[in-house]
Scaffold this active site. Structure first.
Site, PDB file in Angstrom:
ATOM      1  NE  ARG A 137      24.973  66.040  18.776  1.00 31.11           N
ATOM      2  CZ  ARG A 137      24.229  66.487  17.628  1.00 31.11           C
ATOM      3  NH1 ARG A 137      23.922  66.296  16.491  1.00 31.11           N
ATOM      4  NH2 ARG A 137      23.962  67.383  17.839  1.00 31.11           N
ATOM      5  CE1 TYR A 151      27.706  40.787  26.300  1.00 34.13           C
ATOM      6  CE2 TYR A 151      26.655  42.023  24.779  1.00 34.13           C
ATOM      7  CZ  TYR A 151      27.215  41.863  26.107  1.00 34.13           C
ATOM      8  OH  TYR A 151      27.279  42.657  26.807  1.00 34.13           O
ATOM      9  CG  ASP A 207      29.207  40.753  17.216  1.00 34.16           C
ATOM     10  OD1 ASP A 207      30.401  41.365  17.018  1.00 34.16           O
ATOM     11  OD2 ASP A 207      28.794  40.892  17.858  1.00 34.16           O
ATOM     12  CE  LYS A 236      33.981  42.632  24.720  1.00 31.29           C
ATOM     13  NZ  LYS A 236      32.605  43.660  24.622  1.00 31.29           N
TER      14      LYS A 236
HETATM   15  C1  LIG Z   1      30.415  39.723  20.179  1.00 38.85           C
HETATM   16  C2  LIG Z   1      29.993  40.610  21.193  1.00 38.85           C
HETATM   17  N1  LIG Z   1      29.075  42.259  20.443  1.00 38.85           N
HETATM   18  C3  LIG Z   1      28.869  43.072  20.898  1.00 38.85           C
HETATM   19  C4  LIG Z   1      29.443  42.801  22.374  1.00 38.85           C
HETATM   20  C5  LIG Z   1      28.738  44.479  22.734  1.00 38.85           C
HETATM   21  O1  LIG Z   1      30.013  45.874  22.764  1.00 38.85           O
HETATM   22  P1  LIG Z   1      29.734  46.590  24.030  1.00 38.85           P
HETATM   23  O2  LIG Z   1      29.961  45.779  25.402  1.00 38.85           O
HETATM   24  O3  LIG Z   1      31.195  47.312  23.397  1.00 38.85           O
HETATM   25  O4  LIG Z   1      29.454  47.085  23.953  1.00 38.85           O
HETATM   26  C6  LIG Z   1      29.557  42.077  23.097  1.00 38.85           C
HETATM   27  C7  LIG Z   1      30.077  42.659  24.792  1.00 38.85           C
HETATM   28  O5  LIG Z   1      30.592  42.092  25.060  1.00 38.85           O
HETATM   29  C8  LIG Z   1      29.897  41.266  22.320  1.00 38.85           C
HETATM   30  O6  LIG Z   1      31.037  40.199  23.440  1.00 38.85           O
END
Ligand SMILES: Cc1ncc(COP(=O)(O)O)c(C=O)c1O
Length: 377
Positions: free
Chosen positions: A46, A101, A173, A198
């Site tokens: 961890r 998101y 992000d 992604k």
């Molecule tokens: C722009 C963006 N940020 C964060 C996330 C969250 O990521 P995760 O699905 O890996 O938890 C997503 C998920 O679709 C996303 O599109």
């Protein structure tokens, strides 16, 4: 070293014990010690795991983190968001963009807000609105650019200046752009967040996340939180993301050129009412995107003529574009955000149009992708 070279070499020297050129997947929870407290630097997985460390070194390098900063990998993008939540102190607030998101907004509005942390929402393309929404108690200003799913572009360096006026952290992000196309730390951002699920993983076969910073003190705090709260990726997941990083540059080039061709095809199609792609001159923040990004990425959104029924029909009619959530894999995906990825923002300031279709344009041959969309529309 240039980006593509670091993607393959940073943190990825041959294994010192065997010479293996691929970073081993260290499937161990614990590490033998020579004497109590005397060990190789690894004591419990961890806290640290060599496969995860390699990923963190590589991603810190790709995002251009300073030597005193670094990366902490997490079990998902949301786990990375959740770790940032621990930075908040009583009375502090988050400023959210009005397009993001849905899961990120759900965490802020339905988890952090319930714990007493307030939030504000502003249009990230309107700097006056952002400035007016930053309060003395704002601790985190959150930017997603391009945004999910409306592909709006936020001016990272201008919003950094606004956030820093009140001592807030600017979190970007960078999931849609990836460090190959956009490096927020160089533009002044304090933290870069990724859903490595992604483009960084790139093959729709892993869920993961990461935070990267150049700030030594913040990095130490995030390292502490990673171990204290424990939302770490397992070694196999870390390996999959690390493998994805090696081809990020070539994939993003193809994602971007395919998306550009798809966007232009849609813009000329009589069955399409509106196309949203930052690479089109008609996009309201096209000039900013051209300054801030090296190319415009693989995401395209559009609104067909015929409303939500037409959107649902088209999304169900493509054959190569799989109807699925997520994005950033080599295969093309299609979805209707209002009833899929962004259902949780219905009735909030982040609500998305019911007839919006979001495409994650993959790296198949672009002619086949355009044929598929043509027959579906
Ligand atoms: C722009 C963006 N940020 C964060 C996330 C969250 O990521 P995760 O699905 O890996 O938890 C997503 C998920 O679709 C996303 O599109």
């Amino acid at each position: 070293m240039k980006f593509e070279t670091r993607a393959i070499h940073a943190g990825q020297d041959p294994d010192p014990t065997t010479g293996a050129v691929v970073t081993p997947i260290h499937v161990t929870a614990t590490y033998a010690q020579d004497a109590p407290g005397v060990h190789t630097g690894f004591e419990y997985s961890r806290t640290d795991n060599p496969t995860r460390s390699a990923l963190q070194t590589a991603l810190a390098s790709l995002e251009g983190a300073a030597d005193e900063g670094g990366c902490v990998a997490t079990a998902s993008g949301m786990a990375a968001t959740a770790l940032l939540g621990y930075l908040l102190e009583p009375g502090e607030r988050i400023l959210m963009p009005n397009d993001a998101y849905g899961g990120t907004f759900r965490f802020v509005a339905q988890v952090l807000a319930e714990q007493g942390f307030g939030y504000d929402v502003a249009d990230p393309t309107d700097l006056d609105a952002v400035a007016a929404s930053i309060r003395p108690e704002t601790r985190i200003v959150w930017v997603e650019t391009p945004t999910n799913p409306l592909l709006r572009i936020a001016d990272i360096s201008a919003i950094t200046d606004l956030a820093h006026e009140v001592g807030a952290l600017l979190v970007v992000d960078n999931t849609f752009a990836t460090p190959y196309l956009q490096r927020p730390l160089a533009l002044g951002a304090d933290v870069v967040l990724h859903s490595t699920t992604k483009y960084l993983g790139g093959h729709s076969d892993v869920v993961g996340g990461a935070l990267v910073t150049s700030d030594g003190e913040l990095y130490e705090r995030l390292r502490f939180l990673q171990n204290a709260a424990g939302p770490v990726p397992g070694p196999f997941d870390a390996y999959l993301v690390l493998r994805g990083l090696k081809t990020l540059g070539v994939r993003m080039d193809r994602h971007s050129s395919n998306a550009d061709a798809v966007a232009r095809f849609l813009a000329d199609h009589p069955g399409v009412a509106e196309v949203i792609y930052p690479g089109l001159a008609a996009h309201p923040q096209h000039d900013l995107a051209a300054r801030q990004m090296d190319a415009f990425g693989g995401m395209v959104s559009f609104r067909p003529n015929g409303g939500p029924e037409a959107a649902a029909r088209i999304a169900a009619a493509t054959k190569l574009f799989f109807l699925a959530e997520s994005l950033g894999g080599v295969e093309s995906l299609i979805e209707v955000p209002a009833v899929m990825t962004h259902l949780s923002v219905e009735g909030t300031p982040l609500e998305v149009p019911q007839d919006l279709i979001r495409l994650s344009v993959g790296i198949e041959h672009v002619d086949d992708l355009i044929d598929d969309l043509a027959q579906a529309i």
